[in-house]
Design an enzyme around this catalytic site. Structure first.
Site, PDB file in Angstrom:
ATOM      1  CE  LYS A  68     -70.033  41.780 -10.487  1.00  0.00           C
ATOM      2  NZ  LYS A  68     -69.743  42.327  -9.147  1.00  0.00           N
ATOM      3  CE  LYS A 104     -63.102  49.701  -7.920  1.00  0.00           C
ATOM      4  NZ  LYS A 104     -62.561  48.502  -8.574  1.00  0.00           N
TER       5      LYS A 104
HETATM    6  P1  NAD Z   1     -55.232  45.038  -0.915  1.00  0.00           P
HETATM    7  O1  NAD Z   1     -55.643  46.166  -0.069  1.00  0.00           O
HETATM    8  O2  NAD Z   1     -55.587  43.668  -0.500  1.00  0.00           O
HETATM    9  O3  NAD Z   1     -53.636  45.071  -1.130  1.00  0.00           O
HETATM   10  C1  NAD Z   1     -52.938  46.205  -1.518  1.00  0.00           C
HETATM   11  C2  NAD Z   1     -51.467  45.958  -1.219  1.00  0.00           C
HETATM   12  O4  NAD Z   1     -50.705  47.039  -1.752  1.00  0.00           O
HETATM   13  C3  NAD Z   1     -51.124  45.884   0.267  1.00  0.00           C
HETATM   14  O5  NAD Z   1     -50.129  44.907   0.474  1.00  0.00           O
HETATM   15  C4  NAD Z   1     -50.536  47.277   0.563  1.00  0.00           C
HETATM   16  O6  NAD Z   1     -49.619  47.282   1.651  1.00  0.00           O
HETATM   17  C5  NAD Z   1     -49.813  47.497  -0.748  1.00  0.00           C
HETATM   18  N1  NAD Z   1     -49.484  48.881  -1.011  1.00  0.00           N
HETATM   19  C6  NAD Z   1     -50.220  49.999  -0.831  1.00  0.00           C
HETATM   20  N2  NAD Z   1     -49.507  51.079  -1.198  1.00  0.00           N
HETATM   21  C7  NAD Z   1     -48.315  50.619  -1.647  1.00  0.00           C
HETATM   22  C8  NAD Z   1     -47.143  51.220  -2.164  1.00  0.00           C
HETATM   23  N3  NAD Z   1     -47.051  52.539  -2.312  1.00  0.00           N
HETATM   24  N4  NAD Z   1     -46.115  50.422  -2.515  1.00  0.00           N
HETATM   25  C9  NAD Z   1     -46.193  49.089  -2.378  1.00  0.00           C
HETATM   26  N5  NAD Z   1     -47.252  48.466  -1.891  1.00  0.00           N
HETATM   27  C10 NAD Z   1     -48.299  49.227  -1.529  1.00  0.00           C
HETATM   28  O7  NAD Z   1     -55.793  45.370  -2.387  1.00  0.00           O
HETATM   29  P2  NAD Z   1     -56.035  44.350  -3.587  1.00  0.00           P
HETATM   30  O8  NAD Z   1     -57.432  43.904  -3.563  1.00  0.00           O
HETATM   31  O9  NAD Z   1     -54.920  43.385  -3.624  1.00  0.00           O
HETATM   32  O10 NAD Z   1     -55.925  45.354  -4.837  1.00  0.00           O
HETATM   33  C11 NAD Z   1     -54.656  45.768  -5.351  1.00  0.00           C
HETATM   34  C12 NAD Z   1     -54.866  46.403  -6.717  1.00  0.00           C
HETATM   35  O11 NAD Z   1     -55.499  45.453  -7.577  1.00  0.00           O
HETATM   36  C13 NAD Z   1     -55.760  47.630  -6.729  1.00  0.00           C
HETATM   37  O12 NAD Z   1     -55.311  48.498  -7.738  1.00  0.00           O
HETATM   38  C14 NAD Z   1     -57.122  47.062  -7.110  1.00  0.00           C
HETATM   39  O13 NAD Z   1     -57.985  48.030  -7.678  1.00  0.00           O
HETATM   40  C15 NAD Z   1     -56.683  46.025  -8.116  1.00  0.00           C
HETATM   41  N6  NAD Z   1     -57.672  44.988  -8.343  1.00  0.00           N
HETATM   42  C16 NAD Z   1     -58.128  44.212  -7.332  1.00  0.00           C
HETATM   43  C17 NAD Z   1     -59.047  43.207  -7.603  1.00  0.00           C
HETATM   44  C18 NAD Z   1     -59.512  42.272  -6.532  1.00  0.00           C
HETATM   45  O14 NAD Z   1     -60.197  41.280  -6.876  1.00  0.00           O
HETATM   46  N7  NAD Z   1     -59.165  42.459  -5.283  1.00  0.00           N
HETATM   47  C19 NAD Z   1     -59.530  43.027  -8.907  1.00  0.00           C
HETATM   48  C20 NAD Z   1     -59.030  43.838  -9.928  1.00  0.00           C
HETATM   49  C21 NAD Z   1     -58.098  44.814  -9.635  1.00  0.00           C
END
Ligand code: NAD
Length: 430
Positions: A68, A104
Protein backbone atom coordinates in the site's frame (compact mmCIF):
# COMPACT_ATOMS: atom_id res chain seq x y z
CA UNK A 1 18.83 14.52 -1.49
CA UNK A 2 16.60 11.53 -2.11
CA UNK A 3 19.45 9.02 -1.77
CA UNK A 4 19.89 10.44 1.67
CA UNK A 5 16.20 9.94 2.47
CA UNK A 6 16.64 6.18 2.06
CA UNK A 7 19.88 6.22 4.10
CA UNK A 8 18.13 8.27 6.78
CA UNK A 9 15.24 5.87 7.17
CA UNK A 10 17.63 2.90 7.37
CA UNK A 11 19.63 4.79 10.01
CA UNK A 12 16.46 5.19 12.08
CA UNK A 13 15.63 1.51 11.57
CA UNK A 14 19.12 0.50 12.72
CA UNK A 15 18.79 2.61 15.86
CA UNK A 16 15.56 0.85 16.71
CA UNK A 17 17.01 -2.58 15.89
CA UNK A 18 19.86 -2.00 18.33
CA UNK A 19 17.32 -1.53 21.11
CA UNK A 20 14.91 -4.38 20.31
CA UNK A 21 17.64 -6.82 19.24
CA UNK A 22 15.91 -8.23 16.21
CA UNK A 23 17.03 -11.35 14.35
CA UNK A 24 19.77 -10.19 11.91
CA UNK A 25 18.23 -12.24 9.10
CA UNK A 26 14.85 -10.53 9.49
CA UNK A 27 16.65 -7.18 9.70
CA UNK A 28 18.59 -7.91 6.49
CA UNK A 29 15.31 -8.53 4.62
CA UNK A 30 14.19 -5.03 5.56
CA UNK A 31 17.25 -3.34 4.04
CA UNK A 32 16.07 -3.42 0.42
CA UNK A 33 12.82 -3.56 -1.57
CA UNK A 34 11.33 -6.87 -2.62
CA UNK A 35 10.44 -5.61 -6.09
CA UNK A 36 11.21 -2.42 -8.01
CA UNK A 37 9.68 -1.81 -11.42
CA UNK A 38 10.57 0.94 -13.90
CA UNK A 39 8.20 1.80 -16.74
CA UNK A 40 8.57 4.09 -19.76
CA UNK A 41 5.34 5.62 -20.97
CA UNK A 42 5.03 7.12 -24.46
CA UNK A 43 2.40 9.87 -24.45
CA UNK A 44 0.95 11.55 -27.52
CA UNK A 45 1.05 15.26 -26.74
CA UNK A 46 -1.68 17.66 -27.88
CA UNK A 47 0.65 19.22 -30.46
CA UNK A 48 1.09 15.82 -32.15
CA UNK A 49 4.59 15.17 -30.74
CA UNK A 50 5.48 12.24 -28.48
CA UNK A 51 7.08 12.39 -25.04
CA UNK A 52 8.27 9.45 -23.00
CA UNK A 53 7.84 9.69 -19.23
CA UNK A 54 9.57 7.36 -16.77
CA UNK A 55 7.74 5.99 -13.76
CA UNK A 56 8.33 3.50 -10.96
CA UNK A 57 6.43 1.26 -8.57
CA UNK A 58 8.53 0.02 -5.71
CA UNK A 59 7.07 -2.75 -3.53
CA UNK A 60 9.20 -2.74 -0.41
CA UNK A 61 7.77 -5.44 1.81
CA UNK A 62 4.48 -7.34 2.02
CA UNK A 63 4.97 -9.55 5.04
CA UNK A 64 2.00 -7.90 6.82
CA UNK A 65 -0.40 -7.82 3.85
CA UNK A 66 -0.95 -6.29 0.39
CA UNK A 67 1.41 -3.48 -0.56
CA UNK A 68 0.00 0.00 0.00
CA UNK A 69 1.31 3.46 -0.84
CA UNK A 70 0.69 6.58 -2.90
CA UNK A 71 1.68 7.69 -6.39
CA UNK A 72 3.62 10.94 -6.77
CA UNK A 73 3.85 13.06 -9.93
CA UNK A 74 6.82 15.43 -9.74
CA UNK A 75 9.72 16.35 -12.04
CA UNK A 76 12.25 15.23 -9.40
CA UNK A 77 10.72 11.80 -8.75
CA UNK A 78 13.42 9.12 -9.06
CA UNK A 79 13.81 5.44 -8.30
CA UNK A 80 15.75 6.38 -5.15
CA UNK A 81 13.02 8.67 -3.89
CA UNK A 82 10.27 6.14 -4.58
CA UNK A 83 12.32 3.43 -2.86
CA UNK A 84 12.81 5.56 0.25
CA UNK A 85 9.13 6.44 0.38
CA UNK A 86 8.16 2.77 -0.07
CA UNK A 87 10.33 1.87 2.93
CA UNK A 88 8.67 4.63 4.98
CA UNK A 89 5.25 3.23 4.00
CA UNK A 90 6.34 -0.20 5.26
CA UNK A 91 7.33 1.17 8.68
CA UNK A 92 4.26 3.44 8.82
CA UNK A 93 1.72 0.71 8.11
CA UNK A 94 3.41 -1.56 10.63
CA UNK A 95 3.74 1.18 13.27
CA UNK A 96 0.03 1.96 13.26
CA UNK A 97 -1.01 -1.69 13.02
CA UNK A 98 -2.55 -1.83 9.52
CA UNK A 99 -2.67 -5.19 7.69
CA UNK A 100 -0.58 -3.79 4.81
CA UNK A 101 2.89 -3.92 3.39
CA UNK A 102 4.58 -0.80 2.02
CA UNK A 103 4.96 0.46 -1.55
CA UNK A 104 5.21 3.73 -3.44
CA UNK A 105 4.88 4.86 -7.03
CA UNK A 106 5.82 7.90 -9.02
CA UNK A 107 6.30 9.44 -12.43
CA UNK A 108 8.97 12.03 -13.25
CA UNK A 109 6.68 14.68 -14.70
CA UNK A 110 5.52 18.20 -14.02
CA UNK A 111 1.75 17.68 -14.22
CA UNK A 112 1.15 21.43 -14.46
CA UNK A 113 2.76 21.36 -17.89
CA UNK A 114 0.27 18.76 -19.19
CA UNK A 115 -3.22 19.33 -20.52
CA UNK A 116 -6.05 17.43 -18.84
CA UNK A 117 -6.12 14.97 -21.74
CA UNK A 118 -2.36 14.38 -21.57
CA UNK A 119 -2.57 13.87 -17.80
CA UNK A 120 -5.37 11.33 -18.22
CA UNK A 121 -3.41 9.43 -20.87
CA UNK A 122 -0.32 9.37 -18.64
CA UNK A 123 -2.35 8.12 -15.65
CA UNK A 124 -3.97 5.36 -17.71
CA UNK A 125 -0.68 4.29 -19.37
CA UNK A 126 0.95 4.04 -15.93
CA UNK A 127 -1.80 1.65 -14.81
CA UNK A 128 -1.47 -0.37 -18.04
CA UNK A 129 2.24 -0.74 -17.34
CA UNK A 130 1.97 -1.84 -13.69
CA UNK A 131 -1.35 -3.73 -14.02
CA UNK A 132 0.19 -7.20 -13.49
CA UNK A 133 1.55 -6.28 -10.07
CA UNK A 134 -1.30 -4.23 -8.55
CA UNK A 135 -4.84 -5.01 -7.38
CA UNK A 136 -6.91 -5.15 -4.18
CA UNK A 137 -5.08 -8.21 -2.84
CA UNK A 138 -1.66 -7.30 -4.25
CA UNK A 139 -0.89 -3.61 -4.11
CA UNK A 140 -3.31 -0.72 -3.58
CA UNK A 141 -2.10 2.74 -4.71
CA UNK A 142 -3.46 6.11 -3.51
CA UNK A 143 -2.77 9.82 -4.10
CA UNK A 144 0.40 11.60 -2.98
CA UNK A 145 2.12 14.83 -4.07
CA UNK A 146 0.40 16.24 -7.21
CA UNK A 147 -2.06 13.38 -7.61
CA UNK A 148 -5.69 13.63 -6.57
CA UNK A 149 -9.12 11.91 -6.64
CA UNK A 150 -9.59 12.65 -10.37
CA UNK A 151 -6.33 10.90 -11.18
CA UNK A 152 -7.38 7.96 -8.96
CA UNK A 153 -10.70 7.90 -10.88
CA UNK A 154 -8.88 7.51 -14.23
CA UNK A 155 -6.58 4.90 -12.73
CA UNK A 156 -9.33 2.80 -11.16
CA UNK A 157 -11.28 3.00 -14.41
CA UNK A 158 -8.28 1.79 -16.40
CA UNK A 159 -7.67 -1.04 -13.93
CA UNK A 160 -11.37 -2.04 -14.08
CA UNK A 161 -11.34 -1.92 -17.90
CA UNK A 162 -8.36 -4.27 -18.05
CA UNK A 163 -9.92 -6.51 -15.40
CA UNK A 164 -13.30 -6.74 -17.12
CA UNK A 165 -15.41 -5.38 -14.26
CA UNK A 166 -15.43 -2.57 -11.68
CA UNK A 167 -12.81 -3.08 -8.97
CA UNK A 168 -13.16 -0.07 -6.65
CA UNK A 169 -10.84 -1.57 -4.00
CA UNK A 170 -7.89 -1.41 -6.45
CA UNK A 171 -7.19 2.26 -5.55
CA UNK A 172 -8.00 4.49 -2.61
CA UNK A 173 -8.42 8.25 -2.41
CA UNK A 174 -11.10 8.03 -5.11
CA UNK A 175 -13.97 10.48 -5.59
CA UNK A 176 -16.94 9.65 -3.35
CA UNK A 177 -19.06 8.74 -6.41
CA UNK A 178 -16.60 5.92 -7.22
CA UNK A 179 -16.41 4.45 -3.72
CA UNK A 180 -14.22 7.03 -2.02
CA UNK A 181 -14.92 8.44 1.43
CA UNK A 182 -15.75 12.11 1.98
CA UNK A 183 -13.29 12.44 4.88
CA UNK A 184 -10.40 10.62 3.14
CA UNK A 185 -8.96 13.81 1.62
CA UNK A 186 -8.59 15.42 5.02
CA UNK A 187 -7.68 12.23 6.90
CA UNK A 188 -3.89 12.74 6.76
CA UNK A 189 -4.23 16.16 8.35
CA UNK A 190 -7.04 15.17 10.71
CA UNK A 191 -4.98 12.20 11.88
CA UNK A 192 -2.05 14.56 12.53
CA UNK A 193 -4.30 16.83 14.59
CA UNK A 194 -5.50 13.86 16.69
CA UNK A 195 -1.88 12.94 17.45
CA UNK A 196 -0.91 16.56 18.11
CA UNK A 197 -3.79 17.18 20.52
CA UNK A 198 -3.13 13.88 22.28
CA UNK A 199 0.48 15.00 22.79
CA UNK A 200 -0.46 18.52 23.95
CA UNK A 201 -2.98 17.16 26.47
CA UNK A 202 -0.28 14.95 28.00
CA UNK A 203 2.58 17.46 27.90
CA UNK A 204 3.59 19.39 31.04
CA UNK A 205 4.69 22.24 28.81
CA UNK A 206 1.41 22.59 26.92
CA UNK A 207 -1.46 21.01 28.83
CA UNK A 208 -2.53 24.13 30.70
CA UNK A 209 -2.32 26.38 27.64
CA UNK A 210 -5.29 27.41 25.51
CA UNK A 211 -5.07 26.82 21.74
CA UNK A 212 -5.24 30.59 21.15
CA UNK A 213 -1.96 30.94 23.05
CA UNK A 214 -0.21 28.27 21.00
CA UNK A 215 1.44 29.52 17.82
CA UNK A 216 1.93 27.33 14.77
CA UNK A 217 3.89 27.58 11.50
CA UNK A 218 3.06 25.27 8.59
CA UNK A 219 5.50 24.68 5.73
CA UNK A 220 3.68 23.60 2.54
CA UNK A 221 0.18 24.65 1.60
CA UNK A 222 -1.04 21.70 -0.47
CA UNK A 223 -3.35 18.77 0.39
CA UNK A 224 -1.76 18.24 3.77
CA UNK A 225 -0.41 21.67 4.79
CA UNK A 226 -3.45 23.75 3.86
CA UNK A 227 -5.83 21.25 5.47
CA UNK A 228 -3.94 20.98 8.75
CA UNK A 229 -3.57 24.77 8.89
CA UNK A 230 -7.32 25.07 8.39
CA UNK A 231 -8.25 22.44 11.01
CA UNK A 232 -5.92 24.02 13.58
CA UNK A 233 -7.27 27.49 12.77
CA UNK A 234 -10.82 26.22 13.35
CA UNK A 235 -9.71 24.50 16.57
CA UNK A 236 -8.60 27.93 17.80
CA UNK A 237 -4.80 27.74 17.39
CA UNK A 238 -2.83 30.79 16.29
CA UNK A 239 -1.50 29.78 12.87
CA UNK A 240 1.02 32.59 12.37
CA UNK A 241 2.84 31.40 9.24
CA UNK A 242 2.14 29.32 6.15
CA UNK A 243 4.26 28.78 3.06
CA UNK A 244 4.49 27.12 -0.31
CA UNK A 245 7.40 26.60 -2.68
CA UNK A 246 7.61 30.34 -3.44
CA UNK A 247 7.50 31.86 0.00
CA UNK A 248 5.69 32.37 3.27
CA UNK A 249 3.19 34.72 4.89
CA UNK A 250 3.65 35.58 8.56
CA UNK A 251 1.57 37.59 11.01
CA UNK A 252 2.19 37.46 14.73
CA UNK A 253 -1.55 37.67 15.56
CA UNK A 254 -2.25 34.64 13.41
CA UNK A 255 -3.64 34.29 9.90
CA UNK A 256 -7.25 33.77 8.90
CA UNK A 257 -6.59 30.49 7.09
CA UNK A 258 -10.04 30.35 5.47
CA UNK A 259 -9.33 33.72 3.85
CA UNK A 260 -5.78 32.74 2.83
CA UNK A 261 -7.15 29.54 1.25
CA UNK A 262 -9.84 31.38 -0.65
CA UNK A 263 -7.34 33.89 -1.92
CA UNK A 264 -4.86 31.12 -2.83
CA UNK A 265 -7.53 29.38 -4.90
CA UNK A 266 -7.97 32.59 -6.89
CA UNK A 267 -4.42 33.91 -7.02
CA UNK A 268 -2.22 30.84 -6.77
CA UNK A 269 0.92 31.20 -4.69
CA UNK A 270 0.65 31.89 -0.95
CA UNK A 271 3.19 34.71 -0.71
CA UNK A 272 1.45 36.61 -3.53
CA UNK A 273 -1.75 36.65 -1.51
CA UNK A 274 -3.24 39.52 0.34
CA UNK A 275 -2.50 38.86 4.00
CA UNK A 276 -5.43 38.15 6.29
CA UNK A 277 -4.39 38.53 9.91
CA UNK A 278 -6.84 37.39 12.53
CA UNK A 279 -8.46 40.42 14.17
CA UNK A 280 -7.63 40.45 17.87
CA UNK A 281 -9.54 43.12 19.79
CA UNK A 282 -6.99 43.64 22.54
CA UNK A 283 -4.19 44.20 20.02
CA UNK A 284 -4.44 47.84 19.02
CA UNK A 285 -1.62 48.28 16.58
CA UNK A 286 -2.24 47.33 13.00
CA UNK A 287 0.83 45.31 12.07
CA UNK A 288 1.27 44.38 8.44
CA UNK A 289 1.99 40.83 7.35
CA UNK A 290 5.55 39.89 6.62
CA UNK A 291 6.62 37.76 3.71
CA UNK A 292 9.34 35.26 4.51
CA UNK A 293 11.14 32.59 2.56
CA UNK A 294 10.06 29.04 3.24
CA UNK A 295 13.44 28.47 4.96
CA UNK A 296 12.85 31.46 7.25
CA UNK A 297 9.44 30.07 8.19
CA UNK A 298 11.17 26.99 9.61
CA UNK A 299 13.13 29.20 11.99
CA UNK A 300 10.27 31.45 13.05
CA UNK A 301 9.49 31.97 16.72
CA UNK A 302 6.56 29.58 17.20
CA UNK A 303 5.51 26.83 19.59
CA UNK A 304 4.75 24.23 16.94
CA UNK A 305 6.40 23.73 13.55
CA UNK A 306 4.62 21.54 11.00
CA UNK A 307 6.71 20.64 7.93
CA UNK A 308 4.13 19.55 5.32
CA UNK A 309 6.00 19.93 2.04
CA UNK A 310 9.04 17.89 1.10
CA UNK A 311 11.89 15.86 2.62
CA UNK A 312 15.15 17.00 4.26
CA UNK A 313 13.99 20.41 5.48
CA UNK A 314 15.38 20.27 9.03
CA UNK A 315 19.08 19.56 8.67
CA UNK A 316 22.34 19.82 10.62
CA UNK A 317 22.64 23.30 9.09
CA UNK A 318 19.43 24.85 10.48
CA UNK A 319 18.53 22.60 13.46
CA UNK A 320 20.32 24.79 15.99
CA UNK A 321 18.20 27.78 14.89
CA UNK A 322 14.78 26.10 15.15
CA UNK A 323 12.78 27.90 17.83
CA UNK A 324 9.69 25.68 17.96
CA UNK A 325 9.30 23.41 20.98
CA UNK A 326 7.50 20.74 19.02
CA UNK A 327 7.82 19.49 15.42
CA UNK A 328 4.88 17.59 13.91
CA UNK A 329 6.18 15.88 10.77
CA UNK A 330 3.31 15.85 8.29
CA UNK A 331 5.66 15.55 5.29
CA UNK A 332 7.56 12.33 4.77
CA UNK A 333 11.20 12.52 5.89
CA UNK A 334 11.46 16.26 6.65
CA UNK A 335 14.11 15.80 9.40
CA UNK A 336 17.57 14.31 8.88
CA UNK A 337 19.07 12.08 11.62
CA UNK A 338 21.77 14.73 12.28
CA UNK A 339 19.12 17.41 12.75
CA UNK A 340 17.09 15.15 14.99
CA UNK A 341 20.08 14.69 17.33
CA UNK A 342 20.50 18.45 17.61
CA UNK A 343 16.78 18.98 18.20
CA UNK A 344 16.73 16.30 20.86
CA UNK A 345 19.72 17.80 22.68
CA UNK A 346 17.85 21.10 22.66
CA UNK A 347 14.73 19.47 24.16
CA UNK A 348 12.64 19.88 21.00
CA UNK A 349 10.19 17.00 20.60
CA UNK A 350 9.66 15.51 17.13
CA UNK A 351 6.44 13.61 16.44
CA UNK A 352 7.65 11.47 13.53
CA UNK A 353 6.17 11.15 10.05
CA UNK A 354 5.37 7.45 10.36
CA UNK A 355 2.96 8.31 13.16
CA UNK A 356 1.99 11.94 12.46
CA UNK A 357 0.95 11.54 8.81
CA UNK A 358 -0.39 7.98 9.00
CA UNK A 359 -4.01 9.25 9.00
CA UNK A 360 -4.00 9.20 5.18
CA UNK A 361 -3.25 5.51 4.91
CA UNK A 362 -5.60 4.74 7.82
CA UNK A 363 -8.37 6.57 5.89
CA UNK A 364 -7.38 4.59 2.80
CA UNK A 365 -7.62 1.38 4.80
CA UNK A 366 -11.25 2.14 5.73
CA UNK A 367 -12.03 2.99 2.11
CA UNK A 368 -10.50 -0.33 0.95
CA UNK A 369 -12.33 -2.35 3.63
CA UNK A 370 -15.63 -0.69 2.65
CA UNK A 371 -15.04 -1.31 -1.07
CA UNK A 372 -14.18 -4.97 -0.46
CA UNK A 373 -17.45 -5.44 1.43
CA UNK A 374 -19.71 -3.12 -0.58
CA UNK A 375 -20.16 -1.02 2.57
CA UNK A 376 -20.19 2.76 2.96
CA UNK A 377 -19.14 4.53 6.15
CA UNK A 378 -20.98 7.47 7.64
CA UNK A 379 -18.80 10.55 8.22
CA UNK A 380 -19.12 10.17 12.00
CA UNK A 381 -18.18 6.51 11.91
CA UNK A 382 -15.17 7.26 9.74
CA UNK A 383 -13.92 10.10 11.98
CA UNK A 384 -14.37 7.95 15.13
CA UNK A 385 -12.52 5.03 13.63
CA UNK A 386 -9.68 7.25 12.39
CA UNK A 387 -9.33 8.77 15.85
CA UNK A 388 -9.31 5.34 17.52
CA UNK A 389 -6.56 3.98 15.29
CA UNK A 390 -4.40 7.13 15.61
CA UNK A 391 -4.70 7.31 19.39
CA UNK A 392 -4.11 3.59 19.84
CA UNK A 393 -0.94 3.90 17.74
CA UNK A 394 0.22 7.02 19.61
CA UNK A 395 -0.33 5.30 22.97
CA UNK A 396 1.48 2.13 21.91
CA UNK A 397 4.43 4.15 20.58
CA UNK A 398 4.50 6.22 23.76
CA UNK A 399 4.62 3.02 25.85
CA UNK A 400 7.60 1.81 23.77
CA UNK A 401 9.23 5.23 24.32
CA UNK A 402 9.07 4.69 28.09
CA UNK A 403 10.02 1.02 27.90
CA UNK A 404 13.15 1.71 25.85
CA UNK A 405 13.84 5.23 27.25
CA UNK A 406 14.02 6.69 23.79
CA UNK A 407 12.52 9.35 21.51
CA UNK A 408 9.21 9.12 19.64
CA UNK A 409 10.74 8.24 16.29
CA UNK A 410 12.87 5.40 17.58
CA UNK A 411 9.85 4.15 19.54
CA UNK A 412 7.68 4.22 16.40
CA UNK A 413 10.34 2.27 14.48
CA UNK A 414 10.57 -0.20 17.39
CA UNK A 415 6.81 -0.85 17.26
CA UNK A 416 7.03 -1.32 13.47
CA UNK A 417 10.09 -3.57 13.69
CA UNK A 418 8.54 -5.78 16.35
CA UNK A 419 5.51 -6.41 14.11
CA UNK A 420 7.54 -6.88 10.94
CA UNK A 421 10.16 -9.18 12.44
CA UNK A 422 7.54 -11.33 14.17
CA UNK A 423 5.62 -11.73 10.90
CA UNK A 424 8.84 -12.52 9.01
CA UNK A 425 9.60 -15.27 11.55
CA UNK A 426 6.05 -16.65 11.50
CA UNK A 427 6.03 -16.81 7.72
CA UNK A 428 9.38 -18.57 7.78
CA UNK A 429 11.20 -15.97 5.70
CA UNK A 430 14.17 -15.81 8.07
P1 NAD B 1 0.93 18.79 -2.38
O1 NAD B 1 1.61 18.69 -3.68
O2 NAD B 1 -0.54 18.90 -2.35
O3 NAD B 1 1.52 20.04 -1.56
C1 NAD B 1 2.87 20.27 -1.38
C2 NAD B 1 3.03 21.71 -0.92
O4 NAD B 1 4.40 21.94 -0.58
C3 NAD B 1 2.68 22.76 -1.98
O5 NAD B 1 2.05 23.86 -1.37
C4 NAD B 1 4.06 23.20 -2.51
O6 NAD B 1 4.07 24.52 -3.03
C5 NAD B 1 4.83 23.13 -1.21
N1 NAD B 1 6.27 23.07 -1.38
C6 NAD B 1 7.01 22.36 -2.26
N2 NAD B 1 8.32 22.62 -2.07
C7 NAD B 1 8.39 23.49 -1.03
C8 NAD B 1 9.44 24.14 -0.35
N3 NAD B 1 10.71 23.95 -0.69
N4 NAD B 1 9.13 24.97 0.67
C9 NAD B 1 7.85 25.17 1.03
N5 NAD B 1 6.82 24.60 0.43
C10 NAD B 1 7.09 23.77 -0.59
O7 NAD B 1 1.44 17.53 -1.52
P2 NAD B 1 0.75 16.88 -0.24
O8 NAD B 1 -0.10 15.76 -0.67
O9 NAD B 1 0.23 17.96 0.62
O10 NAD B 1 2.03 16.20 0.45
C11 NAD B 1 2.94 16.96 1.25
C12 NAD B 1 3.81 16.01 2.05
O11 NAD B 1 2.97 15.18 2.86
C13 NAD B 1 4.66 15.05 1.22
O12 NAD B 1 5.85 14.80 1.91
C14 NAD B 1 3.81 13.79 1.19
O13 NAD B 1 4.57 12.62 0.93
C15 NAD B 1 3.27 13.82 2.60
N6 NAD B 1 2.07 13.02 2.77
C16 NAD B 1 0.95 13.24 2.04
C17 NAD B 1 -0.18 12.48 2.26
C18 NAD B 1 -1.46 12.75 1.54
O14 NAD B 1 -2.49 12.15 1.92
N7 NAD B 1 -1.51 13.64 0.58
C19 NAD B 1 -0.16 11.44 3.21
C20 NAD B 1 1.01 11.24 3.95
C21 NAD B 1 2.11 12.03 3.73
Amino acid sequence: MTDSLFKNTLTYLKRAAELVKIDPRAFAILQAPKRSVEVNLPIRMDDGSQQIFTGWRVQYNDVLGPYKGGIRFHPLVSRQEVTALSALMTWKNAAVGLPYGGAKGGIAVDPQKLSTRELEELSRKYVDAIYPIIGPEKDVPAPDVNTNPQIMAWMVDEFSRLHGYAVPAAFTGKPVELGGIAGRDASTSQGGVFVLEWFLANSEQFKSRQPKDISVAVQGFGNVGATIAQILFHNGYRVVAVSDSEGALYHKNGLDIDAVLKSQQKKGKVAKNVCYPVKIKEVQEDVACETLTSAQLLESDVDILIPSAIENQLTAENASRIKAKLVLEMANGPTTPEAEEILEERGIVVLPDILANAGGVVGSYFEWVGNQQGYTWSNEDFADKLKNVMLKAATEIDAARYEYKTDFRTAAYIVALRRLSKAIKLRGWA
